[in-house]
Enzyme design. Structure first.
Site, PDB file in Angstrom:
ATOM      1  N   SER A 124       0.780  -0.914   0.015  1.00 54.45           N
ATOM      2  CA  SER A 124       0.085  -0.102   0.027  1.00 54.45           C
ATOM      3  C   SER A 124       0.913   1.169  -0.134  1.00 54.45           C
ATOM      4  O   SER A 124       1.898   1.428  -0.698  1.00 54.45           O
ATOM      5  CB  SER A 124      -1.113  -0.158   0.977  1.00 54.45           C
ATOM      6  OG  SER A 124      -2.011   0.750   1.008  1.00 54.45           O
TER       7      SER A 124
ATOM      8  N   HIS B 133      -7.409  -5.850  -0.482  1.00 55.10           N
ATOM      9  CA  HIS B 133      -6.209  -5.244  -0.342  1.00 55.10           C
ATOM     10  C   HIS B 133      -5.018  -5.920   0.629  1.00 55.10           C
ATOM     11  O   HIS B 133      -3.912  -5.528   0.482  1.00 55.10           O
ATOM     12  CB  HIS B 133      -6.612  -3.793   0.364  1.00 55.10           C
ATOM     13  CG  HIS B 133      -5.551  -2.492   0.306  1.00 55.10           C
ATOM     14  ND1 HIS B 133      -4.901  -2.322  -0.633  1.00 55.10           N
ATOM     15  CD2 HIS B 133      -5.097  -2.139   1.442  1.00 55.10           C
ATOM     16  CE1 HIS B 133      -4.000  -1.394  -0.447  1.00 55.10           C
ATOM     17  NE2 HIS B 133      -4.128  -1.251   0.981  1.00 55.10           N
TER      18      HIS B 133
END
Length: 279
Positions: A105, A257
């Site tokens: 991320s 994610h």
């Protein structure tokens, strides 16, 4: 697996980091794998990857300020460029000259910044659902962050979101979420100083690297994405793959994610194949 915990003052801020090494591996003769976590996270997010990777390599996991167990200063400049300088300075302090950066991320964006600033330090980059193409926050929010006690609003907003709600948003298979995961991602926020530091980060974060800079980063890069990522959609991965001149993209179905938690075995195999193959 041997794990050593340390704190070092790097560029004026105390940085927590961990060394992981399997005494039976030959990891010391290979590049060090440097794990860089995402926003509102810490090295805890790599807990499932690290034991698998240390069978072959030495792993350095860093808590980026102000997250995890690193210092939550009100004075530090929390720009991505400066956070990359902290990573570089820590590697220099530890005399680590060969690395593979593994960023999740926001950590992927920090890894790209390190590659841009000091490419000779980085042999390869692995981007796990990396952030990309985010602009600086709107001026109204930056100015609002200067209002006295803004940090209390930030604390209220994050508490309202809650750790479980956040995890439900970042994990595709909700059955993976247990008490240990919830506690691990909540623990750093027991220290109120983080909200002061996040307020400063709102002002300092300059936005992600632009396409014209990405196109000049020639470091071999492996991009791994969850096709059901709600935080950083797969379209961002495809765009990064197009802009980074020496990159390859792998995707996983029914994956969100939080790749290091959701697909540790698969991601480990992807990383090892990538490192050990000329690319």
């Amino acid at each position: 697996m041997r794990t050593n915990h340390f704190t070092a003052n790097i560029n004026g801020i105390n940085v927590f980091y961990e060394f992981h090494h399997d005494s039976h591996s030959s990891g010391l003769s290979k590049p060090t794998l440097v794990m860089i976590h995402g926003f509102l996270s810490s090295s805890f997010s790599f807990r499932r990857l690290i034991p698998l990777l240390t069978k072959d390599y030495t792993v350095l996991a860093i808590d980026l300020p102000p997250f995890g167990k690193s210092e939550k200063s009100k004075k530090f400049v929390y720009s991505y460029e400066n956070l990359a300088r902290v990573v570089i300075a820590l590697l220099d302090k530890l005399s680590i000259k060969r690395t593979v950066l593994i960023g999740h991320s926001m950590g992927g964006q920090i890894a790209l910044n390190v590659s841009n600033q000091k490419p000779e330090l980085v042999e390869k980059v692995v981007l796990l659902c990396s952030s990309g193409y985010l602009k600086r926050l709107p001026a109204r929010i930056v100015y609002s962050s200067k209002i006295p006690y803004f940090y209390l609003y930030l604390k209220f907003w994050l508490a309202r979101q809650g750790p479980l709600k956040n995890l439900l948003n970042v994990v595709y298979d909700h059955s993976l979420i247990d008490d240990e995961m919830i506690e691990g991602y909540t623990q750093p926020f027991y220290d109120d100083q983080i909200f002061h530091a996040l307020t400063r980060m709102i002002r300092d974060r300059e936005g992600d690297l632009a396409s014209d800079i990405l196109k000049k980063i020639e470091t071999p890069s492996l991009l791994i994405w969850g096709e059901d990522d709600k935080v950083v959609p797969l379209e961002i991965g495809k765009r990064l793959n197009k802009d980074l001149p020496n990159s390859h993209l792998i995707t996983y179905k029914k994956t969100g994610h939080l790749l290091p938690e959701e697909k540790p075995q698969d991601v480990t195999e992807n990383i090892l194949d990538f490192i050990q193959t000329s690319y």
